[in-house]
Motif scaffolding. Sequence first.
Motif, short mmCIF file in Angstrom:
data_model
loop_
_atom_site.label_atom_id
_atom_site.label_comp_id
_atom_site.label_asym_id
_atom_site.label_seq_id
_atom_site.Cartn_x
_atom_site.Cartn_y
_atom_site.Cartn_z
N CYS A 86 0.82 -1.21 0.00
CA CYS A 86 0.00 0.00 0.00
C CYS A 86 0.86 1.26 0.00
O CYS A 86 0.63 2.17 -0.78
CB CYS A 86 -0.93 -0.01 1.21
SG CYS A 86 -1.89 1.51 1.40
N SER A 87 1.85 1.28 0.87
CA SER A 87 2.67 2.49 1.00
C SER A 87 3.48 2.74 -0.26
O SER A 87 3.82 3.88 -0.56
CB SER A 87 3.58 2.38 2.22
OG SER A 87 4.52 1.34 2.03
N THR A 117 -6.00 -6.33 6.55
CA THR A 117 -5.83 -5.44 7.70
C THR A 117 -4.73 -4.42 7.43
O THR A 117 -4.90 -3.22 7.69
CB THR A 117 -5.49 -6.26 8.96
OG1 THR A 117 -6.55 -7.19 9.19
CG2 THR A 117 -5.31 -5.37 10.18
N PHE A 171 -5.92 -1.89 4.79
CA PHE A 171 -6.90 -0.97 5.38
C PHE A 171 -6.22 0.06 6.26
O PHE A 171 -6.48 1.26 6.15
CB PHE A 171 -7.95 -1.75 6.16
CG PHE A 171 -8.89 -0.86 6.92
CD1 PHE A 171 -9.91 -0.19 6.26
CD2 PHE A 171 -8.73 -0.64 8.28
CE1 PHE A 171 -10.77 0.66 6.94
CE2 PHE A 171 -9.58 0.21 8.98
CZ PHE A 171 -10.60 0.85 8.30
N LEU A 172 -5.36 -0.41 7.17
CA LEU A 172 -4.68 0.52 8.09
C LEU A 172 -3.81 1.52 7.33
O LEU A 172 -3.82 2.72 7.63
CB LEU A 172 -3.84 -0.24 9.10
CG LEU A 172 -4.63 -0.99 10.17
CD1 LEU A 172 -3.68 -1.84 11.02
CD2 LEU A 172 -5.42 -0.03 11.03
N CYS A 173 -3.09 1.04 6.35
CA CYS A 173 -2.22 1.92 5.57
C CYS A 173 -3.03 2.96 4.80
O CYS A 173 -2.72 4.15 4.83
CB CYS A 173 -1.37 1.09 4.62
SG CYS A 173 -0.22 2.07 3.63
N MET A 174 -4.09 2.52 4.14
CA MET A 174 -4.91 3.46 3.36
C MET A 174 -5.62 4.45 4.27
O MET A 174 -5.74 5.62 3.93
CB MET A 174 -5.89 2.69 2.48
CG MET A 174 -5.15 1.93 1.40
SD MET A 174 -6.01 1.14 0.04
CE MET A 174 -7.51 0.53 0.58
N TRP A 175 -6.07 3.98 5.42
CA TRP A 175 -6.72 4.86 6.39
C TRP A 175 -5.74 5.93 6.88
O TRP A 175 -6.07 7.12 6.92
CB TRP A 175 -7.26 4.04 7.56
CG TRP A 175 -7.92 4.86 8.62
CD1 TRP A 175 -9.12 5.50 8.55
CD2 TRP A 175 -7.40 5.12 9.92
NE1 TRP A 175 -9.39 6.15 9.73
CE2 TRP A 175 -8.35 5.92 10.60
CE3 TRP A 175 -6.25 4.75 10.58
CZ2 TRP A 175 -8.14 6.37 11.90
CZ3 TRP A 175 -6.06 5.18 11.88
CH2 TRP A 175 -7.00 5.99 12.52
N LEU A 176 -4.51 5.52 7.22
CA LEU A 176 -3.50 6.49 7.68
C LEU A 176 -3.12 7.46 6.57
O LEU A 176 -2.95 8.66 6.82
CB LEU A 176 -2.26 5.77 8.21
CG LEU A 176 -2.41 5.10 9.57
CD1 LEU A 176 -1.19 4.25 9.88
CD2 LEU A 176 -2.63 6.14 10.66
N HIS A 232 -4.99 8.39 4.06
CA HIS A 232 -6.13 9.29 3.87
C HIS A 232 -6.15 10.36 4.96
O HIS A 232 -6.37 11.55 4.67
CB HIS A 232 -7.43 8.48 3.89
CG HIS A 232 -8.66 9.33 3.81
ND1 HIS A 232 -9.05 9.95 2.65
CD2 HIS A 232 -9.56 9.68 4.76
CE1 HIS A 232 -10.15 10.65 2.88
NE2 HIS A 232 -10.48 10.50 4.15
N ARG A 233 -5.94 9.96 6.20
CA ARG A 233 -5.94 10.93 7.32
C ARG A 233 -4.84 11.96 7.16
O ARG A 233 -5.00 13.10 7.59
CB ARG A 233 -5.74 10.20 8.65
CG ARG A 233 -7.00 9.52 9.12
CD ARG A 233 -6.91 9.14 10.55
NE ARG A 233 -6.67 10.33 11.35
CZ ARG A 233 -6.52 10.33 12.66
NH1 ARG A 233 -6.57 9.22 13.32
NH2 ARG A 233 -6.31 11.44 13.33
N ARG A 234 -3.71 11.56 6.60
CA ARG A 234 -2.57 12.47 6.43
C ARG A 234 -2.60 13.21 5.10
O ARG A 234 -1.71 14.00 4.83
CB ARG A 234 -1.26 11.69 6.55
CG ARG A 234 -1.06 11.11 7.93
CD ARG A 234 0.19 10.30 8.01
NE ARG A 234 0.37 9.75 9.34
CZ ARG A 234 1.21 8.78 9.63
NH1 ARG A 234 1.96 8.24 8.71
NH2 ARG A 234 1.31 8.34 10.87
#
Length: 171
Positions: free
Chosen positions: A82-83, A133, A136-141, A143-145
């Motif tokens: 993801c990153s 998981t 999801f966590l990577c994309m969520w972070l 998006h938040r940033r």
Amino acid sequence: MHMKKRTVLYVLIGLTICFIWGNSLMPASVSGKLSGQLAQLLSRFVSLPLNPEGDASDGLLRKLAHGTEFCILGAELGVLWCSAGKRCWEQLAFRGAAVALLDETIQLFVSGRAGMIRDVWIDLGGYTVGVLTGLFLCMWLMHRRGISPGSGDCPGTGTRSASRTDPPAGH
């Protein structure tokens, strides 16, 4: 993702694979003893199913360990993919399947061990949960940033997959 963080992630992935395969290289007597000790320790905190001898069963514990270690590997690779903005999902799936199949193949050559197709499925199930998981966590972070996905380059193929930031064809 900064190169230093990516390097740390590669090291963690390597260590996780070494841990997985290292456990498979243990003879059944050593592996069984460790599982039994872990089952005794855990039975102090949670109720574990008992085997016919009245001891805490390590069969369930072994299956949970299979799923958990592959879940960790999947999460690590999911975050890396993801990153880096990778879109080559078949390569991500292949890596999990390859590690799982090699893990069970290793056991074919270890005293008292046997490679089992059921364990490959458990490994792949854990890996899939971990990948989802991690993604999801990577994309969520991200998006938040306010960070957009990476380049979308497919490692080892010389090709590039379309990403959200690519212009439409012909423009």
